[in-house]
Design an enzyme around this catalytic site. Structure first.
Site, PDB file in Angstrom:
ATOM      1  N   HIS A  61      72.894  41.338 -30.060  1.00 53.81           N
ATOM      2  CA  HIS A  61      71.982  41.446 -31.210  1.00 53.81           C
ATOM      3  C   HIS A  61      71.306  40.057 -31.167  1.00 53.81           C
ATOM      4  O   HIS A  61      71.800  39.413 -32.416  1.00 53.81           O
ATOM      5  CB  HIS A  61      72.726  42.044 -32.450  1.00 53.81           C
ATOM      6  CG  HIS A  61      72.056  42.568 -33.493  1.00 53.81           C
ATOM      7  ND1 HIS A  61      72.499  43.466 -34.335  1.00 53.81           N
ATOM      8  CD2 HIS A  61      70.982  42.073 -34.076  1.00 53.81           C
ATOM      9  CE1 HIS A  61      71.663  43.606 -35.509  1.00 53.81           C
ATOM     10  NE2 HIS A  61      70.674  42.813 -35.196  1.00 53.81           N
ATOM     11  N   HIS A  63      67.655  38.151 -32.372  1.00 52.06           N
ATOM     12  CA  HIS A  63      66.238  38.146 -32.710  1.00 52.06           C
ATOM     13  C   HIS A  63      65.384  36.934 -32.205  1.00 52.06           C
ATOM     14  O   HIS A  63      65.630  35.807 -32.716  1.00 52.06           O
ATOM     15  CB  HIS A  63      65.716  38.344 -34.269  1.00 52.06           C
ATOM     16  CG  HIS A  63      66.518  39.649 -34.800  1.00 52.06           C
ATOM     17  ND1 HIS A  63      65.763  40.716 -34.735  1.00 52.06           N
ATOM     18  CD2 HIS A  63      67.630  39.624 -35.541  1.00 52.06           C
ATOM     19  CE1 HIS A  63      66.877  41.661 -35.394  1.00 52.06           C
ATOM     20  NE2 HIS A  63      67.770  41.040 -35.949  1.00 52.06           N
ATOM     21  N   LEU A  64      64.726  37.376 -31.193  1.00 56.06           N
ATOM     22  CA  LEU A  64      63.922  36.054 -30.347  1.00 56.06           C
ATOM     23  C   LEU A  64      62.517  35.531 -31.130  1.00 56.06           C
ATOM     24  O   LEU A  64      61.958  34.864 -30.653  1.00 56.06           O
ATOM     25  CB  LEU A  64      63.683  36.307 -29.010  1.00 56.06           C
ATOM     26  CG  LEU A  64      65.251  36.074 -28.285  1.00 56.06           C
ATOM     27  CD1 LEU A  64      65.100  36.408 -26.910  1.00 56.06           C
ATOM     28  CD2 LEU A  64      65.823  34.868 -28.276  1.00 56.06           C
ATOM     29  N   ARG A  65      62.054  36.660 -31.838  1.00 55.82           N
ATOM     30  CA  ARG A  65      60.964  36.478 -32.617  1.00 55.82           C
ATOM     31  C   ARG A  65      59.430  36.630 -31.868  1.00 55.82           C
ATOM     32  O   ARG A  65      58.491  36.417 -32.570  1.00 55.82           O
ATOM     33  CB  ARG A  65      60.908  35.275 -33.555  1.00 55.82           C
ATOM     34  CG  ARG A  65      62.130  35.264 -34.736  1.00 55.82           C
ATOM     35  CD  ARG A  65      62.145  36.245 -35.586  1.00 55.82           C
ATOM     36  NE  ARG A  65      63.276  36.225 -36.397  1.00 55.82           N
ATOM     37  CZ  ARG A  65      63.513  37.312 -37.388  1.00 55.82           C
ATOM     38  NH1 ARG A  65      63.459  38.677 -36.826  1.00 55.82           N
ATOM     39  NH2 ARG A  65      64.524  37.152 -38.114  1.00 55.82           N
ATOM     40  N   ASN A  95      62.109  44.098 -33.400  1.00 54.60           N
ATOM     41  CA  ASN A  95      61.455  43.977 -34.627  1.00 54.60           C
ATOM     42  C   ASN A  95      60.447  42.594 -34.498  1.00 54.60           C
ATOM     43  O   ASN A  95      60.479  41.686 -35.443  1.00 54.60           O
ATOM     44  CB  ASN A  95      62.260  43.758 -35.924  1.00 54.60           C
ATOM     45  CG  ASN A  95      63.273  42.893 -35.889  1.00 54.60           C
ATOM     46  OD1 ASN A  95      63.455  42.303 -34.906  1.00 54.60           O
ATOM     47  ND2 ASN A  95      63.467  42.607 -37.010  1.00 54.60           N
ATOM     48  N   HIS A 232      76.004  45.579 -36.564  1.00 52.68           N
ATOM     49  CA  HIS A 232      76.502  44.773 -37.822  1.00 52.68           C
ATOM     50  C   HIS A 232      77.077  45.606 -38.983  1.00 52.68           C
ATOM     51  O   HIS A 232      76.724  45.609 -40.225  1.00 52.68           O
ATOM     52  CB  HIS A 232      75.584  43.993 -38.378  1.00 52.68           C
ATOM     53  CG  HIS A 232      74.132  44.473 -38.607  1.00 52.68           C
ATOM     54  ND1 HIS A 232      74.012  45.457 -39.234  1.00 52.68           N
ATOM     55  CD2 HIS A 232      72.976  43.997 -38.355  1.00 52.68           C
ATOM     56  CE1 HIS A 232      72.625  46.011 -39.222  1.00 52.68           C
ATOM     57  NE2 HIS A 232      71.961  44.754 -38.692  1.00 52.68           N
ATOM     58  N   ASP A 305      73.590  38.905 -34.538  1.00 48.10           N
ATOM     59  CA  ASP A 305      72.501  39.102 -35.426  1.00 48.10           C
ATOM     60  C   ASP A 305      71.506  37.899 -35.772  1.00 48.10           C
ATOM     61  O   ASP A 305      71.261  37.475 -36.843  1.00 48.10           O
ATOM     62  CB  ASP A 305      72.904  39.758 -36.724  1.00 48.10           C
ATOM     63  CG  ASP A 305      71.575  40.269 -37.490  1.00 48.10           C
ATOM     64  OD1 ASP A 305      70.388  40.450 -37.053  1.00 48.10           O
ATOM     65  OD2 ASP A 305      71.979  41.002 -38.664  1.00 48.10           O
TER      66      ASP A 305
HETATM   67 ZN   LIG Z   1      69.850  44.745 -38.589  1.00 53.11          ZN
END
Ligand SMILES: [Zn+2]
Length: 430
Positions: A61, A63-65, A95, A232, A305
């Site tokens: 999990h 987030h590499l953006r 996302n 999560h 996360d």
């Molecule tokens: Zn989430």
């Protein structure tokens, strides 16, 4: 046999057990695991004295953006942060902007990951635009190697659509991962709904917003027989439901984030947005349940996360600041610091390496036993080293760590990715 690299003097810990051994690597693969290996004169020797040598960590999990929010993180910087944290593979959440909901964006992120310091596995969105209205082209993305799909950031609200997605995913043999939140019940919430939210006068997100969807998705796993991974998990009742689902034999797995196993909603007392996260930091009984769930197998994995945000966004007033915390460079230390008294080092590594590798479908290259012929994805950990978390020294492009200034025990000394030492003595090599 040519030995390009020897990890010398450590204690090898993997799913098969523990033993004292040196590990020799050539051409990206482990070639020998034996006591007292003699390195050839031109081999790189990594000292592992007093250290644990384990399969590289795997984050379910991250987030590499990129694409779209490169000011917060890039694939390259996030992968470097991952390597410093002992990870050799991360699953990049979809996302982004545009979201990863098409073959074109999957290809774009895979291309960016090709030169990174860790394997970047891509998670695809379940629905087009992550809007929860119609299914994204799961089969086309799966054909590019995508093994995990999620609308993370939000949960799929429509139960009928989720049922169809699960039936489809089951036929494709991929995993659907859910951000468990009933959005209308959570709407407007800024932190966990409880004593602290009332005291601080901040609108709350009830635990039930998460638990309703955990219950629903476990029910859908029962109905469809499809695999569900719950992202999560943060409340005591969620953990209990996952435990019961497993006892029933349902194909459900679940992860917890490092912050949910040690921080409570009391951290919000100063209205510092660095502690704002979704799902929110919960109460002490929830934290205790998450820890117990990790210890007794109800929860399968610790996943970061990792959610980078630029400083100006996190310096906004509490209600305007985005939720999220970075975690790649601290997760292992938090896990060791918090769980060493409860779990063996092998059990902690299972939560951080081989269980997540299995869930993400990466176990051919990551998390496997360290043996000749396997991919040389390794981390070398000094379990006794203490250090103070300094955000200014992090490789992530963002600084929003809730652990700034904390003294933690356990640190990554070296990381070997595909046979290459990408971290030596705590320093990134590229
Ligand atoms: Zn989430």
């Amino acid at each position: 046999m040519a030995r390009e690299l020897v990890v010398r003097g450590g204690r090898v810990v993997d799913a098969t057990g523990e033993r004292r051994a040196d590990v020799a690597v050539a051409d990206g693969a482990v070639v020998a695991v034996e006591a007292d290996l003699e390195p050839s004169s031109d081999a790189v020797v990594l000292d592992a004295g007093g250290c644990v040598v384990a399969p590289g960590l795997v984050d379910l999990h991250t987030h590499l953006r990129e694409p779209g929010r490169e000011e917060a993180e890039r694939v390259e910087s996030g992968a470097r942060a991952a390597a410093l944290g002992g990870y050799t593979a991360v699953v990049a959440m979809p996302n982004t902007d545009p979201p990863i909901d098409s073959v074109a964006v999957v290809r774009q992120v895979l291309d960016l990951g090709a030169t990174a310091a860790a394997d970047v596995a891509v998670a695809g969105a379940i629905t087009v635009g992550r809007e929860g209205e119609r299914l994204a082209p799961l089969a086309e993305m799966a054909a590019l190697g995508v093994r995990l799909f999620t609308d993370d950031g939000t949960g799929v609200q429509d139960a009928r659509l989720m049922r169809r997605a699960l039936e489809y995913a089951s036929a494709l043999d991929v995993v659907l991962a859910q951000h468990c939140e009933e959005s209308r019940l959570a709407a407007g919430g800024q932190m966990h709904e409880g004593e602290w939210s009332s005291r601080l006068g901040v609108p709350g997100i009830p635990a039930a917003a998460e638990e309703l969807m955990v219950y629903r998705d476990i029910s859908l796993a029962r109905l469809t027989g499809a695999r569900v991974h719950l992202l999560h998990v943060s409340t005591a009742a969620s953990v209990a439901m996952v435990e019961a689902a497993k006892a029933e034999g349902l194909p459900v797995s679940a992860e917890a984030a490092p912050h949910h196993l040690c921080l409570t909603d009391a951290e919000l007392a100063g209205y510092d947005p660095v502690f704002k996260v979704n799902p929110p930091l919960r109460g002490p009984s929830d934290v205790a349940a998450v820890r117990a769930g990790l210890a007794n197998g109800a929860l399968d994995a610790i996943a970061t996360d990792h959610a980078p945000h630029p400083q100006e966004a996190k310096e906004a007033p509490f209600d305007a600041a985005p939720p999220g915390m970075i975690g790649l460079e601290t997760a292992l230390a938090v896990a060791l610091h918090e769980l060493s008294g409860v779990l063996s080092i092998a059990a902690i590594m299972a939560l951080l390496s081989w269980r997540p590798a299995q869930i993400a479908g990466l176990s051919a290259d990551h998390g496997g036993p360290i043996a000749p012929g396997t991919s040389a994805n390794l981390c070398v950990i000094d379990p006794r080293a203490t250090w103070v978390v300094d955000p200014a020294r992090m490789a992530s492009r963002s600084r929003n760590t809730p652990f700034a200034g904390r003294r933690l025990t356990g640190r990554v000394r070296h990381t070997v990715y595909r046979g290459e030492p990408v971290v030596i003595d705590g320093e990134a090599q590229r």
